[in-house]
Motif scaffolding. Structure first.
Motif, PDB file in Angstrom:
ATOM      1  N   ILE A 131       0.833  -1.203   0.000  1.00 14.58           N
ATOM      2  CA  ILE A 131       0.000   0.000   0.000  1.00 14.58           C
ATOM      3  C   ILE A 131       0.869   1.255   0.000  1.00 14.58           C
ATOM      4  CG2 ILE A 131      -1.698   1.314   1.341  1.00 14.58           C
ATOM      5  CD1 ILE A 131      -2.746  -1.470   2.295  1.00 14.58           C
ATOM      6  N   CYS A 132       1.990   1.217   0.715  1.00 20.92           N
ATOM      7  CA  CYS A 132       2.932   2.341   0.662  1.00 20.92           C
ATOM      8  C   CYS A 132       3.421   2.550  -0.766  1.00 20.92           C
ATOM      9  CB  CYS A 132       4.111   2.092   1.595  1.00 20.92           C
ATOM     10  SG  CYS A 132       3.737   2.312   3.358  1.00 20.92           S
ATOM     11  N   GLU A 133       3.685   1.459  -1.474  1.00 21.31           N
ATOM     12  CA  GLU A 133       4.107   1.553  -2.869  1.00 21.31           C
ATOM     13  C   GLU A 133       3.024   2.229  -3.707  1.00 21.31           C
ATOM     14  OE1 GLU A 133       7.177   0.688  -5.690  1.00 21.31           O
ATOM     15  OE2 GLU A 133       7.144   0.272  -3.537  1.00 21.31           O
ATOM     16  N   LEU A 134       1.782   1.837  -3.490  1.00 20.69           N
ATOM     17  CA  LEU A 134       0.660   2.401  -4.242  1.00 20.69           C
ATOM     18  C   LEU A 134       0.486   3.894  -3.944  1.00 20.69           C
ATOM     19  CD1 LEU A 134      -1.812   1.554  -6.088  1.00 20.69           C
ATOM     20  CD2 LEU A 134      -3.102   1.392  -3.955  1.00 20.69           C
ATOM     21  N   LEU A 135       0.648   4.262  -2.678  1.00 21.59           N
ATOM     22  CA  LEU A 135       0.449   5.652  -2.271  1.00 21.59           C
ATOM     23  C   LEU A 135       1.687   6.514  -2.480  1.00 21.59           C
ATOM     24  CD1 LEU A 135      -1.489   5.098   1.091  1.00 21.59           C
ATOM     25  CD2 LEU A 135      -2.452   5.779  -1.116  1.00 21.59           C
ATOM     26  N   GLY A 136       2.812   5.896  -2.750  1.00 24.34           N
ATOM     27  CA  GLY A 136       4.043   6.655  -2.907  1.00 24.34           C
ATOM     28  C   GLY A 136       4.659   7.081  -1.591  1.00 24.34           C
ATOM     29  N   ILE A 137       4.481   6.250  -0.544  1.00 27.39           N
ATOM     30  CA  ILE A 137       5.015   6.543   0.793  1.00 27.39           C
ATOM     31  C   ILE A 137       6.293   5.723   0.992  1.00 27.39           C
ATOM     32  CG2 ILE A 137       4.546   6.492   3.271  1.00 27.39           C
ATOM     33  CD1 ILE A 137       2.750   8.398   1.734  1.00 27.39           C
ATOM     34  N   PRO A 138       7.386   6.332   1.444  1.00 22.76           N
ATOM     35  CA  PRO A 138       8.614   5.557   1.692  1.00 22.76           C
ATOM     36  C   PRO A 138       8.364   4.406   2.664  1.00 22.76           C
ATOM     37  CG  PRO A 138       9.076   7.911   1.777  1.00 22.76           C
ATOM     38  CD  PRO A 138       7.581   7.772   1.685  1.00 22.76           C
ATOM     39  N   GLY A 139       8.976   3.264   2.377  1.00 23.66           N
ATOM     40  CA  GLY A 139       8.750   2.058   3.165  1.00 23.66           C
ATOM     41  C   GLY A 139       9.168   2.172   4.610  1.00 23.66           C
ATOM     42  N   GLU A 140      10.060   3.131   4.951  1.00 24.45           N
ATOM     43  CA  GLU A 140      10.496   3.224   6.345  1.00 24.45           C
ATOM     44  C   GLU A 140       9.382   3.667   7.282  1.00 24.45           C
ATOM     45  OE1 GLU A 140      12.118   7.238   4.565  1.00 24.45           O
ATOM     46  OE2 GLU A 140      12.065   5.142   3.918  1.00 24.45           O
ATOM     47  N   HIS A 141       8.283   4.146   6.722  1.00 23.31           N
ATOM     48  CA  HIS A 141       7.150   4.567   7.556  1.00 23.31           C
ATOM     49  C   HIS A 141       6.214   3.406   7.886  1.00 23.31           C
ATOM     50  CE1 HIS A 141       8.135   8.810   7.210  1.00 23.31           C
ATOM     51  NE2 HIS A 141       8.141   8.719   5.895  1.00 23.31           N
ATOM     52  N   ARG A 142       6.504   2.192   7.383  1.00 22.45           N
ATOM     53  CA  ARG A 142       5.533   1.108   7.484  1.00 22.45           C
ATOM     54  C   ARG A 142       5.181   0.766   8.926  1.00 22.45           C
ATOM     55  NH1 ARG A 142       9.775  -3.680   5.930  1.00 22.45           N
ATOM     56  NH2 ARG A 142      10.109  -4.413   8.052  1.00 22.45           N
ATOM     57  N   GLY A 143       6.187   0.720   9.823  1.00 22.29           N
ATOM     58  CA  GLY A 143       5.897   0.365  11.209  1.00 22.29           C
ATOM     59  C   GLY A 143       5.000   1.387  11.874  1.00 22.29           C
ATOM     60  N   ARG A 200       2.603  16.647  -2.706  1.00 24.00           N
ATOM     61  CA  ARG A 200       2.177  16.333  -4.075  1.00 24.00           C
ATOM     62  C   ARG A 200       1.711  17.582  -4.808  1.00 24.00           C
ATOM     63  NH1 ARG A 200       3.425  12.558  -1.256  1.00 24.00           N
ATOM     64  NH2 ARG A 200       3.252  10.364  -1.834  1.00 24.00           N
ATOM     65  N   ARG A 201       1.142  18.529  -4.091  1.00 21.70           N
ATOM     66  CA  ARG A 201       0.734  19.773  -4.753  1.00 21.70           C
ATOM     67  C   ARG A 201       1.956  20.544  -5.240  1.00 21.70           C
ATOM     68  NH1 ARG A 201      -4.609  20.036  -4.107  1.00 21.70           N
ATOM     69  NH2 ARG A 201      -5.562  19.419  -2.121  1.00 21.70           N
ATOM     70  N   ASP A 202       3.039  20.470  -4.467  1.00 23.80           N
ATOM     71  CA  ASP A 202       4.262  21.156  -4.866  1.00 23.80           C
ATOM     72  C   ASP A 202       4.995  20.430  -5.986  1.00 23.80           C
ATOM     73  OD1 ASP A 202       3.779  23.093  -2.951  1.00 23.80           O
ATOM     74  OD2 ASP A 202       5.025  22.112  -1.415  1.00 23.80           O
ATOM     75  N   LEU A 219      -0.956   7.233  -6.200  1.00 26.26           N
ATOM     76  CA  LEU A 219      -2.380   7.460  -6.014  1.00 26.26           C
ATOM     77  C   LEU A 219      -2.670   8.820  -5.382  1.00 26.26           C
ATOM     78  CD1 LEU A 219      -5.297   6.532  -6.056  1.00 26.26           C
ATOM     79  CD2 LEU A 219      -4.909   5.303  -3.924  1.00 26.26           C
ATOM     80  N   ILE A 220      -1.857   9.248  -4.420  1.00 30.44           N
ATOM     81  CA  ILE A 220      -2.108  10.542  -3.777  1.00 30.44           C
ATOM     82  C   ILE A 220      -2.047  11.658  -4.815  1.00 30.44           C
ATOM     83  CG2 ILE A 220      -1.317  12.187  -2.043  1.00 30.44           C
ATOM     84  CD1 ILE A 220      -0.283   9.859  -0.396  1.00 30.44           C
ATOM     85  N   SER A 221      -1.053  11.618  -5.704  1.00 38.19           N
ATOM     86  CA  SER A 221      -0.950  12.641  -6.746  1.00 38.19           C
ATOM     87  C   SER A 221      -2.169  12.616  -7.659  1.00 38.19           C
ATOM     88  CB  SER A 221       0.319  12.429  -7.570  1.00 38.19           C
ATOM     89  OG  SER A 221       1.472  12.655  -6.790  1.00 38.19           O
ATOM     90  N   LEU A 222      -2.665  11.413  -7.983  1.00 37.20           N
ATOM     91  CA  LEU A 222      -3.858  11.305  -8.815  1.00 37.20           C
ATOM     92  C   LEU A 222      -5.053  11.979  -8.145  1.00 37.20           C
ATOM     93  CD1 LEU A 222      -5.235   9.916 -11.366  1.00 37.20           C
ATOM     94  CD2 LEU A 222      -5.932   8.163  -9.738  1.00 37.20           C
ATOM     95  N   LEU A 223      -5.238  11.725  -6.860  1.00 35.26           N
ATOM     96  CA  LEU A 223      -6.368  12.314  -6.155  1.00 35.26           C
ATOM     97  C   LEU A 223      -6.229  13.827  -6.018  1.00 35.26           C
ATOM     98  CD1 LEU A 223      -6.826   9.655  -3.327  1.00 35.26           C
ATOM     99  CD2 LEU A 223      -8.184   9.923  -5.407  1.00 35.26           C
TER     100      LEU A 223
END
Length: 438
Positions: free
Chosen positions: A158-170, A215-217, A223-227
């Protein structure tokens, strides 16, 4: 109605053994009271628990049932206020709790990210994530499959889909689990659990708010950029027709994908491993013919659904299975029971990976059919394919398999395995009630 030998059904307070294997309990109610009414407290609506396949499917697909208690009661939805405002606002914007027309508009926007083509494009990265996690698992003789594979795996996807770095997973998983403590089905959470859920909602809102601003910048391919960039009106919002989604709705959607997408896949993976270790013949067949995995995933979801129940509210007086349900009543649809109904599934308590996959309700039905079903199936298929190399030589580590105290999001909290033993099988590993070898 409750009888002397059939007490009022409920989602909380189950003994550990029955929580791990609720299907014999479902059987009793499905046979004697497939639509089972339990009166509510004074001045509150009662609840109809629905166990039969036909009745559950009808309620899932009928516009006479919806997700809003306020709409069912014919009153305006209360405005969120107080210290839990962030929690109420976030959940109110989740797709699963919306009715048309807002549900239709938001789902159509999100559907662009969950097409078969999009999921196909993610499969290579999903395989990489599974391989990386299993490499760590193989280095240990004894490991908790939930903590070290089944839980982090879908969060990383899901982090991959949202474009979130994997280190935030925990951090994201911890907040996601705390958010679920607001669920009325999660026994033992209490007021402190609700407070933890409120804190998690604020933290997740702020986290994804920061991601939205980034993403606005500088939009990226996620997915976040798409939304953020795509127009698409949602009715009854200040942005008006043609305007962008408000930030609180984008953040709520991201959190919903995180919570709904990780816990269900985690439980499906863990319960699938348990089922296959109980059935060496089925496991050997999958090892010999991995092409059977796509169908096997459907059957594993049917056999032991990760979501055992979903709620609806009656928007009008309805007759369901010859039972009258008054407008404003709450209805709990027991998907786990419906998926074991012998009127629709031959030998329903047998895991049969050759069973046709097109009738189970594990991903829902109707307008709320799971948006991420294709992604979830791909995750489970790829995760199990990666584990087939060591599962034939794995065995339970002799520790209990505790289930999370939640009958709705249903699955083991821990699953300790001996993963590296090569000295042969240790015989049958786990065959609980209602789980005959198949």
């Amino acid at each position: 109605m409750p009888t002397d030998d059939l007490p009022p059904f409920g989602l909380r307070g189950w003994p550990a053994a029955a929580l791990a294997d609720p299907y014999p309990v479902y059987l009793r109610y499905r046979e004697k009271s497939p639509v089972h009414y339990v009166p509510g407290p004074p001045d509150e609506p009662g609840t109809h628990y629905v166990f039969g396949y036909d009745q559950v499917a009808e309620a899932l697909s009928s516009q006479r049932f919806g997700r809003s208690a306020a709409a069912a009661a014919g009153v305006a939805a209360p405005r969120a206020a107080g210290r839990h405002q962030a929690l109420h606002t976030m959940i109110a914007n989740w797709l699963v709790f919306l009715d048309p027309p807002r549900h239709t508009a938001l789902r159509s926007r999100l559907s662009a990210e969950f097409t078969p083509k999009v999921v196909l494009g993610l499969r290579a990265r999903i395989r990489d994530i599974a391989g990386e996690l299993l490499a760590g698992l193989r280095r240990k003789d004894v490991a908790d499959l939930v903590a070290e594979f089944a839980a982090p795996f879908p969060v990383l996807v899901i982090c991959e889909l949202l474009g979130i770095p994997g280190e935030h997973r925990g951090w994201l998983r911890e907040r996601s689990v705390r958010l679920q403590e607001a669920s009325t089905s999660r026994a033992g959470a209490g007021p402190d659990g609700y407070a933890r859920a409120g804190t998690a909602a604020r933290e997740l809102r702020d986290f994804f708010g920061d991601q939205i601003r980034q993403r606005r910048d500088g939009p990226t391919a996620d997915l976040i950029s798409l939304l953020v960039r795509e127009p698409g009106p949602l009715p009854d919002r200040a942005s008006g027709p043609g305007g962008p989604l408000p930030d609180d709705e984008i953040a709520a959607t991201c959190v919903h994908l995180l919570t709904a997408g990780h816990e269900t896949t985690t439980h499906t993976l863990a319960k699938s491993v348990l089922a296959l270790l109980d059935r060496p013949g089925t496991l050997a067949e999958l090892c010999a013919s991995p092409s059977l995995l796509p169908g096997a995933v459907h059957e594993l979801v049917r056999f032991d659904s990760p979501v055992q129940a979903v709620s609806r509210w009656a928007y009008q007086d309805v007759t369901l299975g010859r039972h009258c349900i008054r407008r404003g009543s709450k209805v709990m649809l027991l998907l786990g029971s419906a998926n074991r109904d012998p009127r629709h599934f031959a030998r329903p308590d047998v895991l049969d990976i050759h069973r046709p996959p097109d009738r189970h309700l594990g991903f829902g039905l109707g307008i709320h059919y799971c948006l991420g079903a294709a992604l979830a199936r791909a995750e489970v298929e790829i995760g199990l394919a990666a584990m087939l190399e060591f599962l034939p030589d794995a065995r339970l580590a002799g520790r209990p398999v505790p289930y999370a105290d939640d009958l709705v999001f249903h699955g083991p909290a821990q699953l300790w395995l001996r993963t590296g033993g090569r000295s042969g099988r240790a015989g049958p590993l786990r065959t609980g009630p209602g789980r005959p070898p198949g």
